[in-house]
Design a protein around this motif. Structure first.
Motif, PDB file in Angstrom:
ATOM      1  N   HIS A  61      50.771  71.415  64.448  1.00  9.59           N
ATOM      2  CA  HIS A  61      51.619  72.567  64.117  1.00  9.59           C
ATOM      3  C   HIS A  61      52.436  72.987  65.331  1.00  9.59           C
ATOM      4  O   HIS A  61      53.641  73.288  65.222  1.00  9.59           O
ATOM      5  CB  HIS A  61      50.750  73.719  63.619  1.00  9.59           C
ATOM      6  CG  HIS A  61      51.515  74.843  62.994  1.00  9.59           C
ATOM      7  ND1 HIS A  61      52.284  75.719  63.730  1.00  9.59           N
ATOM      8  CD2 HIS A  61      51.640  75.233  61.689  1.00  9.59           C
ATOM      9  CE1 HIS A  61      52.844  76.604  62.917  1.00  9.59           C
ATOM     10  NE2 HIS A  61      52.468  76.329  61.672  1.00  9.59           N
ATOM     11  N   SER A  68      55.266  70.594  65.940  1.00  8.83           N
ATOM     12  CA  SER A  68      56.318  70.818  64.941  1.00  8.83           C
ATOM     13  C   SER A  68      57.132  72.059  65.296  1.00  8.83           C
ATOM     14  O   SER A  68      58.363  72.064  65.180  1.00  8.83           O
ATOM     15  CB  SER A  68      55.691  70.962  63.553  1.00  8.83           C
ATOM     16  OG  SER A  68      56.665  71.252  62.582  1.00  8.83           O
ATOM     17  N   TYR A  69      56.445  73.099  65.744  1.00  9.88           N
ATOM     18  CA  TYR A  69      57.143  74.319  66.158  1.00  9.88           C
ATOM     19  C   TYR A  69      58.112  74.024  67.304  1.00  9.88           C
ATOM     20  O   TYR A  69      59.262  74.495  67.307  1.00  9.88           O
ATOM     21  CB  TYR A  69      56.119  75.372  66.588  1.00  9.88           C
ATOM     22  CG  TYR A  69      56.734  76.567  67.258  1.00  9.88           C
ATOM     23  CD1 TYR A  69      57.303  77.592  66.522  1.00  9.88           C
ATOM     24  CD2 TYR A  69      56.741  76.666  68.659  1.00  9.88           C
ATOM     25  CE1 TYR A  69      57.875  78.704  67.159  1.00  9.88           C
ATOM     26  CE2 TYR A  69      57.308  77.758  69.288  1.00  9.88           C
ATOM     27  CZ  TYR A  69      57.872  78.764  68.531  1.00  9.88           C
ATOM     28  OH  TYR A  69      58.444  79.854  69.158  1.00  9.88           O
ATOM     29  N   ARG A 120      59.501  71.126  68.044  1.00 12.21           N
ATOM     30  CA  ARG A 120      60.620  70.314  67.557  1.00 12.21           C
ATOM     31  C   ARG A 120      61.642  71.171  66.812  1.00 12.21           C
ATOM     32  O   ARG A 120      62.852  71.011  66.995  1.00 12.21           O
ATOM     33  CB  ARG A 120      60.097  69.207  66.623  1.00 12.21           C
ATOM     34  CG  ARG A 120      59.392  68.071  67.338  1.00 12.21           C
ATOM     35  CD  ARG A 120      59.198  66.889  66.415  1.00 12.21           C
ATOM     36  NE  ARG A 120      58.355  67.222  65.264  1.00 12.21           N
ATOM     37  CZ  ARG A 120      57.036  67.116  65.264  1.00 12.21           C
ATOM     38  NH1 ARG A 120      56.399  66.679  66.346  1.00 12.21           N
ATOM     39  NH2 ARG A 120      56.329  67.421  64.178  1.00 12.21           N
ATOM     40  N   GLN A 121      61.153  72.070  66.002  1.00  7.79           N
ATOM     41  CA  GLN A 121      62.066  72.929  65.232  1.00  7.79           C
ATOM     42  C   GLN A 121      62.879  73.837  66.125  1.00  7.79           C
ATOM     43  O   GLN A 121      63.968  74.286  65.748  1.00  7.79           O
ATOM     44  CB  GLN A 121      61.266  73.757  64.230  1.00  7.79           C
ATOM     45  CG  GLN A 121      60.655  72.935  63.098  1.00  7.79           C
ATOM     46  CD  GLN A 121      59.692  73.746  62.253  1.00  7.79           C
ATOM     47  OE1 GLN A 121      59.618  74.963  62.384  1.00  7.79           O
ATOM     48  NE2 GLN A 121      58.952  73.057  61.394  1.00  7.79           N
ATOM     49  N   ASN A 122      62.335  74.114  67.303  1.00  2.00           N
ATOM     50  CA  ASN A 122      63.048  74.962  68.253  1.00  2.00           C
ATOM     51  C   ASN A 122      63.703  74.142  69.371  1.00  2.00           C
ATOM     52  O   ASN A 122      64.027  74.692  70.427  1.00  2.00           O
ATOM     53  CB  ASN A 122      62.090  76.009  68.844  1.00  2.00           C
ATOM     54  CG  ASN A 122      61.716  77.071  67.820  1.00  2.00           C
ATOM     55  OD1 ASN A 122      62.398  78.068  67.670  1.00  2.00           O
ATOM     56  ND2 ASN A 122      60.640  76.836  67.072  1.00  2.00           N
ATOM     57  N   SER A 123      63.830  72.814  69.129  1.00  2.00           N
ATOM     58  CA  SER A 123      64.554  71.924  70.040  1.00  2.00           C
ATOM     59  C   SER A 123      63.997  71.948  71.455  1.00  2.00           C
ATOM     60  O   SER A 123      64.738  71.969  72.445  1.00  2.00           O
ATOM     61  CB  SER A 123      66.047  72.295  70.073  1.00  2.00           C
ATOM     62  OG  SER A 123      66.609  72.230  68.796  1.00  2.00           O
TER      63      SER A 123
END
Length: 415
Positions: free
Chosen positions: A404, A407-408, A410-413
């Motif tokens: 998780h 993923s967090y 990655r979603q925030n680059s």
């Protein structure tokens, strides 16, 4: 000021498991530990304590028990060595003797202040443990000054305890073990019994933990439970990790001479302890819960063809309760010289400067994902699975939560 992607607060088994999982995902991180590795095990456990789980059940990501006594139970020095060896094996980036003094949001992530400098990070994992502060009832302040008080956290051995009677408040794993040790030392122990869960150490020839592991009881997930808040408050099983694998329950304590009373409900201004009249009902409910667990194990054994290879089903006799257990006790009368509070713990998040705590001081979360972006929790009771608080439960939780976390990021680059 130093920068890192993730700060893990705490270097016990939960923090180390998360460290290994983050390293596998190439996420740079640091563990901040107020003392040495396994600080709580070193400083807040009594001398004779052994793990409640068998050695084979000490499984962490990339590391497990490899000795010649898989069915034994580790002493505290052995637990400390195990975790220290794990930290070395995974090259965990631990900063010891570094006390976190505050964690706050800085807009883009977190600012973590310590007594040895500051860290800026994008994500933070709270792995400082659930057992930081011994929980005492408000009425503990009414204990007469003639009666000494210890907690399960501060108790070490009978040498700390004055001669004379001892009242142990709490009958889960800690309370029953301390009561047994003190009764055997020659002191007269009165055990105050509230909600508890009775369990045999060995059932049908195998350790109870083996059955719960094999039958999937320990893997039950938090999102499969009707009342997860209630499940997280369930007391620990009345188990003891002794070399002879004997069952430690209330009957065993009564056989030693321990006297049972009901839950300690209050203390009057003049020092009289008041016990609830529900002792018999509490014991009957505990016996019922034990029977349900053993029934589940029996059903699993039948379904998996084990009935012919293990011992026959059996049941412990009902818990024995005297006809009229006392409802009061004069603490100032001299019969009780010491009270030991085995009434549980609470975490210490006094350094957490974020609006994520509920009214009882617990972090609000969903299976370890805190109600604040990029914040995670590890090592708490029934965090994601029934086994979450065990050494054996940290690995699966860390795998889930590190996924998780990645993923967090990655979603925030970020990675």
């Amino acid at each position: 000021m130093s920068s890192v992607t993730t700060v893990i607060v705490g270097a016990g088994h939960a923090g180390l498991a998360m460290s290994r999982c983050l390293a596998e995902r190439s996420i740079d991180h640091v563990l901040l530990e107020r003392g040495e590795i396994a600080h709580t095990w070193r400083t807040e456990r009594w001398d004779s304590l052994r793990l409640l789980t068998p050695n084979w059940q000490s499984r962490l990501p990339g590391f497990r028990y490899d000795g010649d006594d898989p069915d034994g139970y580790r002493t505290m020095p052995e637990v400390i060595d195990f975790l220290g060896n794990y930290a070395k094996a995974i090259s965990a980036p631990v900063r010891t003797h570094t006390t976190v003094t505050s964690v706050r949001s800085d807009g883009a992530g977190y600012l973590v202040r310590t007594d040895r400098g500051e860290w800026r990070c994008r994500t933070v994992v709270l792995a400082s443990g659930a057992c930081n502060i011994a929980r005492l009832p408000d009425f503990a302040v009414r204990v007469p000054p003639s009666v000494a008080m210890l907690t399960a956290q501060s108790y070490r051995n009978p040498g700390q305890v004055a001669d004379g009677g001892v009242l142990v408040a709490g009958a889960s794993a800690s309370g029953t073990q301390i009561a047994q040790e003190l009764q055997r030392s020659g002191r007269q122990v009165t055990l105050s019994v509230g909600e508890h869960i009775r369990a045999p150490r060995v059932y049908r020839g195998k350790d109870l933990e083996w059955w719960m592991d094999a039958a999937g009881v320990l893997d039950e997930r938090y999102d499969e439970i009707d009342d997860i808040r209630r499940a997280r408050r369930v007391p620990s099983l009345q188990l003891a990790g002794t070399p002879d694998r004997t069952t430690l329950d209330l009957n065993a304590l009564v056989d030693l001479g321990v006297r049972l009373v009901g839950r300690l409900a209050g203390i009057t201004e003049d020092g009289k302890a008041q016990f609830a009249g529900s002792l018999r009902n509490m014991c009957a409910l505990s016996d019922l819960k034990m029977a349900r667990l053993l029934d589940l194990i029996d059903e699993w054994a039948r379904a998996n063809g084990l009935d012919a290879t293990v011992g026959p089903p059996d049941r412990l006799p009902p818990t024995r309760v005297e006809d009229d257990p006392p409802l009061g006790l004069d603490l100032a009368g001299g019969a009780i010289r010491t009270i030991i509070w085995a009434t549980g713990y609470r975490p210490d998040y006094s350094w957490l400067e974020l609006p994520v705590l509920d009214r009882k001081g617990h972090v609000r979360h969903d299976g370890g994902v805190a109600e604040h972006p990029g914040m995670y929790l590890m090592g708490m009771q029934f965090l994601r699975r029934r086994k979450s608080a065990l050494i054996d439960g940290a690995g699966d939780d860390a795998r889930d939560l590190s996924d998780h976390l990645a993923s967090y990021l990655r979603q925030n680059s970020i990675c």
